[in-house]
Design a protein around this motif. Structure first.
Motif, PDB file in Angstrom:
ATOM      1  N   SER A  21     -31.072 -10.975 -34.273  1.00 47.29           N
ATOM      2  CA  SER A  21     -29.802 -11.672 -34.044  1.00 47.29           C
ATOM      3  C   SER A  21     -29.813 -13.006 -34.762  1.00 47.29           C
ATOM      4  O   SER A  21     -30.853 -13.495 -35.224  1.00 47.29           O
ATOM      5  CB  SER A  21     -29.591 -11.891 -32.545  1.00 47.29           C
ATOM      6  N   ARG A 170     -24.543 -20.415 -23.426  1.00 46.66           N
ATOM      7  CA  ARG A 170     -25.731 -19.686 -23.864  1.00 46.66           C
ATOM      8  C   ARG A 170     -27.014 -20.448 -23.549  1.00 46.66           C
ATOM      9  O   ARG A 170     -28.008 -19.872 -23.118  1.00 46.66           O
ATOM     10  CB  ARG A 170     -25.635 -19.426 -25.372  1.00 46.66           C
ATOM     11  N   ASP A 405     -30.499 -15.337 -26.886  1.00 42.60           N
ATOM     12  CA  ASP A 405     -29.202 -14.687 -26.709  1.00 42.60           C
ATOM     13  C   ASP A 405     -29.036 -14.313 -25.245  1.00 42.60           C
ATOM     14  O   ASP A 405     -29.994 -13.891 -24.583  1.00 42.60           O
ATOM     15  CB  ASP A 405     -29.119 -13.418 -27.563  1.00 42.60           C
TER      16      ASP A 405
END
Length: 409
Positions: A21, A170, A405
């Motif tokens: 990611s 996040r 994430d």
């Protein structure tokens, strides 16, 4: 059977990269930076010491090699996203003159910095570009003693960016930072629990007795710029042309000042010039330039522009401060270019200063001149100046954080 027929087909490199990611790629780049800094710390060797502007050396740094490597890694990797929400004068604007000038200068510098990225997905850090000084001037109702509107301004701004972007939620704010030089900066940050508990707060009022956390927060210097620049403020005569032992002038402002004045005001020794108010027709900066040592006490708040003023004039700072984390003390060893005096040692001030040998004093003057570059204001910002030193301190705190994430275990 031929072994090659039993092997699974290899995965193309591009496909393997796509498995990671964006956050994982960002964290990997920070991992490389950590490894390079750790290597410099372990070996005390920097294999990339060629620097066209400046190579840190000497005892003013806790570890010059490690600092240099960290600074170069910052230049290589760091990207900062400045949230564009909000309108001046509270957002994207701040004072660039007088006592809280560093707020406006940093905001201005960040807007044009090469470290800024317009792509929020590439950022390692996210800047909340509000000025606490402007909040106190625009939002606060004078003499109302009502913190509510000011705190709501900070809270509402974080709510806006948290709903519009995924980054605050996040990390719960851990890769975000604010900057405030006004004394009310810490209190306003308390309006947003994650801003106080998780984010990096770059503050002039770096008082550990008022919830400043040195492992996460950043101490920044308070710099008084009457004209908005350092013109006429830098430099001073050589040590041999400084007839005064020590100088200080300032009204009674905080608990330390009365003790200082009680013991040393109107002292019979003419080389000790300590005043509540400057004598008529006497220049404050001229007195600093005539003095070997200049006293920098805390007032009601720990920070004071006096410390930087003293460094600017090549006077040796005498720090009398409780609970204060000195600016850039994660990199700089203040005891190599300043004298630290405890409050209870104020009655012995003359003995302490006269006990410093001539050789040690000259070393401190030389080191003070070397360290001054890190407190100088440049427009536009220059490498290793105060803007970049602030950013480097924030960079170091970001290296201590690992962001994941939300949907990645």
């Amino acid at each position: 059977m031929n072994d090659t027929h039993s092997m699974a087909p290899s995965t193309p490199v591009s496909a393997r990269i796509e498995k990671y990611s964006n956050v994982q790629r960002l964290e990997a780049s920070l991992g490389h930076a950590r490894a390079a800094i750790r290597e410099a710390l372990t070996t005390n060797e920097d294999h990339h010491t060629q620097d066209p502007d400046y190579t840190p050396t000497g005892p003013i740094y806790w570890n010059a090699t490690t600092f240099h490597r960290s600074y170069l890694e910052m230049e290589k990797h760091l990207k900062v996203f400045v949230y564009e929400e909000g309108d001046p004068p509270v957002f994207h604007y701040g004072p660039c003159k007088h006592t809280y000038a560093i707020e406006g200068l940093f905001i201005q510098g960040m807007e044009i910095s090469k470290f800024r990225t317009r792509d929020s997905e590439r950022a390692h850090l996210y800047f909340l570009p509000f000025s606490v000084t402007m909040i106190t001037q625009v939002v606060y109702v004078v003499d109302s003693h009502d913190w509510g509107p000011m705190k709501n301004t900070a809270k509402d701004y974080v709510d806006v960016i948290a709903h519009k972007y995924p980054y605050w939620n996040r990390s719960l704010g851990a890769d975000h930072f604010m900057l405030a030089c006004h004394d009310w900066g810490p209190e306003i940050s308390f309006a947003v629990p994650n801003l106080y508990n998780n984010s990096i707060r770059a503050l002039c009022n770096a008082n550990t007795s008022e919830k400043f956390n040195p492992s996460r927060d950043v101490s920044i210097p308070e710099i008084h710029l009457p004209s908005g620049t350092t013109t006429g403020m830098l430099g001073g005569p050589s040590p041999s042309h400084r007839p005064l032992l020590v100088f200080y002038a300032g009204g009674v402002h905080g608990p330390i000042w009365p003790i200082l004045l009680h013991h040393w005001q109107h002292h019979k020794d003419p080389s000790i010039q300590i005043h509540e108010y400057l004598p008529k027709n006497t220049s404050y900066f001229a007195m600093m330039r005539q003095s070997k040592f200049c006293i920098c006490p805390s007032g009601y708040e720990v920070a004071s522009p006096r410390t930087v003023e003293v460094l600017y004039t090549s006077c040796v700072p005498v720090l009398i401060k409780d609970h204060y984390v000195m600016p850039f003390s994660d990199v700089l060893n203040w005891k190599t270019f300043a004298v630290v005096v405890a409050v209870e040692e104020i009655p012995d001030l003359k003995r302490i200063l006269e006990g410093i040998s001539g050789r040690r004093y000259l070393r401190m003057v030389k080191r003070g001149r070397e360290v001054r570059r890190h407190f100088e204001v440049s427009s536009p910002p220059k490498r290793y100046d105060v803007f970049h030193m602030i950013l480097h301190s924030i960079w170091l705190r970001r290296l201590n954080v690992r962001v994941r994430d939300v949907d990645v275990p």
